[in-house]
Enzyme design. Structure first.
Site, mmCIF file in Angstrom:
data_model
loop_
_atom_site.group_PDB
_atom_site.id
_atom_site.type_symbol
_atom_site.label_atom_id
_atom_site.label_comp_id
_atom_site.label_asym_id
_atom_site.label_seq_id
_atom_site.Cartn_x
_atom_site.Cartn_y
_atom_site.Cartn_z
ATOM 1 N N LYS A 1 0.839 -1.198 0.000
ATOM 2 C CA LYS A 1 0.000 0.000 0.000
ATOM 3 C C LYS A 1 0.871 1.244 0.000
ATOM 4 O O LYS A 1 1.996 1.235 0.506
ATOM 5 C CB LYS A 1 -0.909 -0.005 1.230
ATOM 6 C CG LYS A 1 -1.949 -1.121 1.211
ATOM 7 C CD LYS A 1 -2.845 -1.067 2.438
ATOM 8 C CE LYS A 1 -3.907 -2.175 2.375
ATOM 9 N NZ LYS A 1 -4.789 -2.163 3.557
ATOM 10 N N HIS B 1 -2.847 1.972 5.525
ATOM 11 C CA HIS B 1 -2.466 3.308 5.083
ATOM 12 C C HIS B 1 -2.210 4.228 6.274
ATOM 13 O O HIS B 1 -1.350 5.112 6.220
ATOM 14 C CB HIS B 1 -3.551 3.897 4.175
ATOM 15 C CG HIS B 1 -3.657 3.226 2.842
ATOM 16 N ND1 HIS B 1 -4.598 2.268 2.557
ATOM 17 C CD2 HIS B 1 -2.922 3.362 1.710
ATOM 18 C CE1 HIS B 1 -4.463 1.854 1.314
ATOM 19 N NE2 HIS B 1 -3.446 2.504 0.772
ATOM 20 N N ALA B 2 -2.948 4.033 7.358
ATOM 21 C CA ALA B 2 -2.752 4.855 8.557
ATOM 22 C C ALA B 2 -1.364 4.636 9.156
ATOM 23 O O ALA B 2 -0.770 5.557 9.735
ATOM 24 C CB ALA B 2 -3.825 4.541 9.594
ATOM 25 N N ARG C 1 -2.336 1.223 -4.107
ATOM 26 C CA ARG C 1 -1.330 0.166 -4.039
ATOM 27 C C ARG C 1 -0.301 0.353 -5.152
ATOM 28 O O ARG C 1 -0.586 0.962 -6.190
ATOM 29 C CB ARG C 1 -1.984 -1.212 -4.189
ATOM 30 C CG ARG C 1 -2.737 -1.692 -2.956
ATOM 31 C CD ARG C 1 -3.295 -3.086 -3.190
ATOM 32 N NE ARG C 1 -4.006 -3.574 -2.023
ATOM 33 C CZ ARG C 1 -3.457 -4.297 -1.047
ATOM 34 N NH1 ARG C 1 -2.181 -4.620 -1.121
ATOM 35 N NH2 ARG C 1 -4.185 -4.693 -0.020
ATOM 36 N N SER D 1 -7.610 3.892 -1.115
ATOM 37 C CA SER D 1 -7.469 3.767 0.336
ATOM 38 C C SER D 1 -8.822 4.018 0.986
ATOM 39 O O SER D 1 -9.468 5.049 0.720
ATOM 40 C CB SER D 1 -6.445 4.783 0.861
ATOM 41 O OG SER D 1 -6.521 4.910 2.264
ATOM 42 N N ALA E 1 -9.171 4.689 4.045
ATOM 43 C CA ALA E 1 -8.965 5.734 5.043
ATOM 44 C C ALA E 1 -8.867 7.123 4.412
ATOM 45 O O ALA E 1 -9.418 8.093 4.948
ATOM 46 C CB ALA E 1 -7.708 5.440 5.848
#
Length: 434
Positions: A336, A362-363, A387, A403, A405
Site C-alpha cells: 500500500k 495506510h494509517a 497500491r 485507500s 482511510a
C-alpha cells in the site's frame, strides 16, 4: 634536461595521479634517429618552472614491450585518458590530451594526400611536408568541430546513452558539424535525427567550448529549449477532471505529459530520456538514489557535466526543511502507498510518495511519515492512497487501487513523481482494484 610525455597505442603514462614525464636518456639517440623516417619526437612546449623542453613520442616505435616492463617496475601505469582524464587536474589532463592528439595526427598522415609520397616532420612536429620536390604540400593539425547541447523542456533535460558506455551512463546529445552547417543548424539536426525532438531555433545560446582530443575535435556547447507538444487526449481528460490532487498540482502533471515525444535512433543511441532537474541534481551531488539506481554522467571536467551543473545552479529552489526529505520512499514487491503533501508555515510545500511492505494499513504509513518529518517542523497532509506493484529488477511499477482511510490518490500524479525519481522504469496506472 629534456623530458618525454610517452604515448603507447593511444594510452598515457601516469604515476601517483600525475603525468609521468620521462627522461629522454631512457631512449637512446640511436633509437630515436633509427626511426626518424617513421616519426620524430614532437615538441609540446617548455615545462613550467624549469623551462625544460617537453616532447612526446609513440614509444611503440621504440620497443614497447621493454617500455611497458620498465614503467611497471617504477610504479607507473598506462591508462586510457578517456576514462582516467576526470581524475586529473585540468592542466595535467590537457598535457596528456595534447600529446595523444599530436601522436594520432602524425600516425594518420604518414603519406601525402596529393601524391602519396612520404611526409617529413617540420616545425617541431607541428607541420608535415611532402618529400616530393614536385609536390611540396604541407599540412598542419586540424580540428573537427562538434556540437553538444543541453536541451531542456521546463524542468526536464534531454539525455541519451550509447550502447558502448558503462551501465547507467547518460550524457547530453552531441555530434559533428557537417559541411555547409552552422553550429546552430548542426545542433537542431543532431537532436532531431537522434531523438526526433524539435528545438526552438530562437532559444539556442552559446555556452562554451572544450578541446576533445579523442582524437582531434573541438566540442562547442549550446543550450536550447525543445518545442512544446500537445498533451494526448487521455491526458487532457485527466487534467480537466483533476479534482483529487488539487489545482496546485496540475502543472506537475501537465509539465510531464506535454514533454515532446522521444523516438531514439537506435543506430546512434541505445536510449534517450527526459530527466527531471531534481533527479539530476541528486546525481550531480553524488547522493544516494532510490533503490541504488545506477545512473551516472560524465566527469567533472567534461563540458557535458559543466553545462548540466550550470543549468541546475540557475534553477532556483527555495531553501526549506522539505529539501532534505526524500521525495520517493517505496519498497519492492506489492504494498500500500499514500501520496502526501508536506508543508511548512511559510508557504513551502512538496508532494512525496511513501509505501512499505511492512506497513499493512495506510494509517501506519501516515504515522511513520509523521515521525520522519516531525523533527523538522513539517506538516503532513494525506492526498489519497492506493497500491503499488514494484519490480525493480524488471524496472516496472504499476499504480492502482484506493485507500478506505484517505480515498483514492491521483495515480497519474503519483506516476509522474515516481517517474521523476525512477526515470528508467516503465510506470503504468490503473483505477481499479484494492
Amino acid at each position: 634536461m629534456v623530458v618525454l610525455v610517452p604515448v603507447l597505442e593511444s594510452k598515457s603514462l601516469i604515476h601517483a595521479g600525475k603525468p609521468a614525464l620521462v627522461s629522454t636518456t631512457i631512449l637512446s639517440k640511436d633509437a630515436i634517429y633509427q626511426h626518424e623516417r617513421d616519426m620524430q619526437p614532437i615538441f609540446l612546449g617548455l615545462k613550467a618552472g624549469t623551462a625544460a623542453p617537453i616532447f612526446t613520442v609513440d614509444v611503440k616505435k621504440f620497443s614497447s614491450t621493454d617500455w611497458a616492463l620498465h614503467v611497471l617496475q617504477e610504479g607507473m601505469e598506462w591508462v586510457d585518458l578517456r576514462k582516467y582524464g576526470p581524475e586529473l587536474e585540468p592542466p595535467d589532463a590537457g598535457l596528456l590530451a595534447y600529446a595523444c592528439g599530436m601522436v594520432h595526427w602524425h600516425s594518420r598522415n604518414r603519406f601525402c594526400g596529393c601524391c602519396g609520397k612520404k611526409m617529413l616532420s617540420e616545425l617541431g612536429g607541428h607541420s608535415l611536408k611532402c618529400i616530393s620536390h614536385s609536390c611540396t604540400s604541407s599540412i598542419y593539425p586540424r580540428l573537427d568541430p562538434a556540437i553538444i547541447g543541453l536541451v531542456t523542456f521546463g524542468d526536464y533535460v534531454l539525455l541519451g546513452r550509447q550502447a558502448r558506455w558503462e551501465q547507467g551512463r547518460y550524457s547530453l546529445l552531441a555530434g559533428f558539424v557537417e559541411v555547409g552547417e552552422t553550429f546552430e543548424l548542426a545542433l537542431a539536426r543532431e537532436v532531431k535525427e537522434e531523438c526526433g525532438v524539435d528545438i526552438d531555433g530562437k532559444s539556442v545560446r552559446y555556452a562554451g567550448s572544450q578541446p576533445w582530443p579523442f582524437p582531434s575535435s573541438l566540442m562547442v556547447g549550446f543550450t536550447a529549449k525543445a518545442c512544446s507538444s500537445d498533451c494526448s487526449s487521455m491526458n487532457r481528460e485527466h487534467l480537466e477532471k483533476c479534482e483529487i490532487s488539487g489545482k496546485e498540482n496540475v502543472p506537475t502533471v501537465a509539465g510531464h505529459n506535454s514533454l515532446p515525444t522521444i523516438t531514439a535512433d537506435t543506430d546512434e543511441l541505445e536510449d534517450a530520456r527526459w530527466i527531471h532537474k531534481d533527479f539530476l541534481r541528486t546525481v550531480l551531488s553524488a547522493k544516494k538514489l532510490p533503490h541504488g539506481t545506477t545512473f551516472t554522467v560524465p566527469g567533472r571536467h567534461a563540458i557535458a557535466r559543466i553545462l548540466m551543473e550550470s543549468w541546475i545552479s540557475s534553477s532556483r529552489t527555495p531553501t526549506w526543511a522539505g529539501n532534505d526529505i526524500p521525495t520517493v520512499e517505496i519498497d519492492e514487491g506489492v504494498f500500500k502507498y499514500v501520496l502526501f503533501l508536506l508543508k511548512d508555515g511559510k508557504g513551502n510545500q512538496k508532494l512525496v510518495v511513501r509505501g512499505s511492505c511492512s506497513l499493512p494499513f495506510h494509517a501506519d504509513i501516515l504515522e511513520q511519515t509523521h515521525k520522519q518529518v516531525r523533527h523538522v517542523g513539517l506538516q503532513v497532509e494525506p492526498r489519497g492512497g492506493g497500491r503499488i506493484e514494484h519490480n525493480f529488477k524488471q524496472q516496472s511499477i504499476h499504480v492502482y487501487g484506493f485507500s478506505q482511510a484517505y480515498g483514492q490518490a491521483d495515480h497519474t500524479l503519483t506516476s509522474v513523481i515516481l517517474k521523476q525519481w525512477l526515470p528508467l522504469h516503465q510506470i503504468s496506472v490503473s483505477w481499479e482494484g484494492y
